[in-house]
Design a protein around this motif. Structure first.
Motif, short mmCIF file in Angstrom:
data_model
loop_
_atom_site.label_atom_id
_atom_site.label_comp_id
_atom_site.label_asym_id
_atom_site.label_seq_id
_atom_site.Cartn_x
_atom_site.Cartn_y
_atom_site.Cartn_z
N LEU A 52 0.82 -1.22 0.00
CA LEU A 52 0.00 0.00 0.00
C LEU A 52 0.85 1.26 0.00
O LEU A 52 0.38 2.33 0.35
CB LEU A 52 -0.93 -0.04 1.22
N ARG A 273 -13.55 -6.19 10.57
CA ARG A 273 -12.15 -5.79 10.70
C ARG A 273 -11.38 -6.13 9.42
O ARG A 273 -10.60 -5.34 8.92
CB ARG A 273 -11.52 -6.47 11.93
N THR A 277 -9.91 -2.36 4.90
CA THR A 277 -9.19 -1.78 3.76
C THR A 277 -10.15 -1.54 2.59
O THR A 277 -10.13 -0.48 1.96
CB THR A 277 -8.08 -2.73 3.31
N LYS A 293 -2.67 6.42 3.17
CA LYS A 293 -2.57 5.35 4.16
C LYS A 293 -1.27 5.49 4.96
O LYS A 293 -0.19 5.27 4.43
CB LYS A 293 -2.62 3.98 3.46
N TRP A 322 -7.60 1.94 12.35
CA TRP A 322 -7.63 0.59 12.91
C TRP A 322 -6.20 0.11 13.00
O TRP A 322 -5.28 0.83 12.58
CB TRP A 322 -8.49 -0.35 12.07
N HIS A 324 -3.10 -3.02 14.62
CA HIS A 324 -2.66 -4.21 15.34
C HIS A 324 -2.18 -3.75 16.72
O HIS A 324 -1.06 -3.28 16.88
CB HIS A 324 -1.54 -4.90 14.54
N HIS A 331 -3.17 1.89 11.72
CA HIS A 331 -3.33 2.28 10.33
C HIS A 331 -4.17 3.56 10.32
O HIS A 331 -5.38 3.51 10.55
CB HIS A 331 -4.00 1.18 9.53
N GLU A 356 4.46 -1.86 9.20
CA GLU A 356 4.41 -3.13 8.48
C GLU A 356 4.26 -2.95 6.98
O GLU A 356 4.61 -3.84 6.23
CB GLU A 356 3.30 -4.04 9.03
N HIS A 357 3.74 -1.82 6.50
CA HIS A 357 3.52 -1.68 5.06
C HIS A 357 4.82 -1.40 4.32
O HIS A 357 4.95 -1.69 3.14
CB HIS A 357 2.52 -0.57 4.76
C1 MLT Z 1 -4.65 -4.14 7.59
O1 MLT Z 1 -4.20 -4.43 8.69
O2 MLT Z 1 -5.87 -4.01 7.38
C2 MLT Z 1 -3.69 -4.04 6.47
O3 MLT Z 1 -2.43 -3.64 6.88
C3 MLT Z 1 -4.18 -3.26 5.30
C4 MLT Z 1 -4.46 -1.81 5.53
O4 MLT Z 1 -3.85 -1.20 6.39
O5 MLT Z 1 -5.27 -1.25 4.78
#
Ligand code: MLT
Ligand code: ZN
Length: 399
Positions: A52, A273, A277, A293, A322, A324, A331, A356-357
């Motif tokens: 992304l 969840r 995206t 993003k 949203w 982790h 994000h 992470e991206h």
């Molecule tokens: C996610 O956790 O949904 C992915 O990294 C993709 C995003 O961030 O859009």
């Protein structure tokens, strides 16, 4: 040239490809890179193109050819003794997960783009995803790699011994290097025993501060696999989602508003969840404006302050969040010209501008917020050593 290779998934990053090449074997990748290095032709490497940050999009000047790894789909038999498998860079995550399941094993990295994301891209970006709290990122799954260097030479270490002490681990050096040091053509990946039971619970929260309290409880649960956070309106109610390997009773300390341990029930709880995206992409299409993003990580102790500070910079209508939670990885999806302001907040709160991206093309200018001048100089020296002509993934990662 198919335009699919010239625009990224979000529609925000565009380029022009001189041609698209789809080598079908490691030797063909080697021959292609030998030709490119002799002619000084830059190469943009494309996997599943679900990253992304524009990392697989060629530069705008049309100088680079796109090397798609989609035909590198070899699959070797699963090694049940070691718990590992060798797969080509073009194998999708979903295909890898299926072949692990056939042997009653599991590939530990999972993410919503599983049907498109490929092994090569996931190695190149050190993909994280949903199960990092339990199993780490892609790096922790990589037992060996095969790769082609910019001059066309092939390096391979796919034997799969779990432990060796033979100096600098070049394979791990390539993990996360975003295609700037070599083209990954195959990987030996760790497979793990498949959990017998899984359960998922949803805990309603008011925001990040409350979510962190839930994380504190979740960390005490045996078999913890995922701790995800998502805010309304990208999901119907702001919540923490917890996945645990074990029966649903294990979730009792969290007092979930909903929980399930059957496959259909779990999928239903994950659905909103997982769709975040695509939900935001639909909104972007309606607005006629690609979403920006950001993918940031903060120390958990600063996460709530950071989240509040974002509200002062981005109006709610232009913001979707949203992430982790266990890794402090949010994000931050936004519209408008506010990326720099948010990334400054990240640095001020002790965070990193990509969790992470990856850096890709999108975060190149912001890299100095998270890497010192000495670190960037080191990365340049590595790049110079492995790709002296600067042909691999030009414009990606390094400012
Ligand atoms: C996610 O956790 O949904 C992915 O990294 C993709 C995003 O961030 O859009
Ligand atoms: Zn993510």
């Amino acid at each position: 040239v198919s335009s699919a290779y010239e625009t990224d998934w979000t529609g925000r990053w565009h380029g022009r490809a001189r041609s698209v090449e789809r080598p079908g074997s490691t030797d063909e990748v080697g021959a292609l890179l030998r030709r490119c290095s002799a002619a000084g032709v830059p190469v943009t490497i494309a996997g599943g193109r679900t990253g992304l940050v524009g990392g697989a999009v060629p530069p705008e000047d049309g100088s680079a050819l796109v090397l798609s790894t989609e035909r590198l789909t070899r699959v070797e038999p699963v090694d049940g003794d070691e718990g590992s498998v060798v797969v080509g860079a073009g194998v999708t995550l979903a295909a890898l997960q299926r072949l692990a399941r056939e042997e009653d094993l599991e590939y530990a990295v999972d993410l919503a783009a599983r049907d498109s994301a490929t092994v090569g891209g996931m190695v190149a970006t050190d993909a994280g995803g949903l199960h990092v709290p339990a199993y780490g990122t892609t790096r922790a799954q990589v037992l060996g790699l095969e790769a082609v260097l910019a001059d066309g030479s092939v390096v391979s270490r796919l034997h799969g011994l779990a432990k060796e002490a033979l100096g600098t681990d070049w394979a791990q050096l390539l993990v996360g290097s975003e295609g700037t040091l070599a083209v990954v053509t195959a990987a030996r990946l760790r497979l793990r025993p498949r959990p017998r039971t899984l359960c998922v619970g949803i805990v309603g929260v008011a925001g990040v501060a409350e979510a962190l309290a839930v994380l504190g409880v979740a960390r005490g649960l045996p078999g913890l696999r995922a701790v995800e956070y998502a805010e309304a309106p990208v999901v119907s109610r702001t919540h923490v989602l917890v996945e645990v390997a074990g029966p649903v009773e294990l979730l009792a300390p969290l007092d979930p508003v909903a929980a399930a341990d059957d496959a259909a029930g779990r999928a239903a709880l994950w659905a909103e969840r997982e769709a975040a995206t695509e939900t935001v992409a639909r909104l972007a299409a309606e607005r006629g404006d690609p979403v920006h993003k950001l993918d940031v990580a903060l120390p958990l102790g600063r996460l709530a302050d950071f989240r509040r500070a974002v509200d002062a910079v981005v109006p709610g209508d232009d913001l979707r969040v949203w992430g982790h939670l266990a890794e402090g990885n949010l994000h931050v999806n936004l519209w408008g010209d506010r990326d720099a302001a948010v990334l400054r907040l990240v640095a001020e709160h002790g965070g990193v501008i990509s969790s992470e991206h990856g850096v890709g093309r999108a975060k190149v200018d912001a890299l100095p917020l998270s890497r010192t001048a000495a670190e960037i100089a080191l990365l340049r020296r590595l790049k110079q050593a492995l790709d002296p002509q600067g042909l691999l993934n030009p414009g990606v990662l390094l400012p």
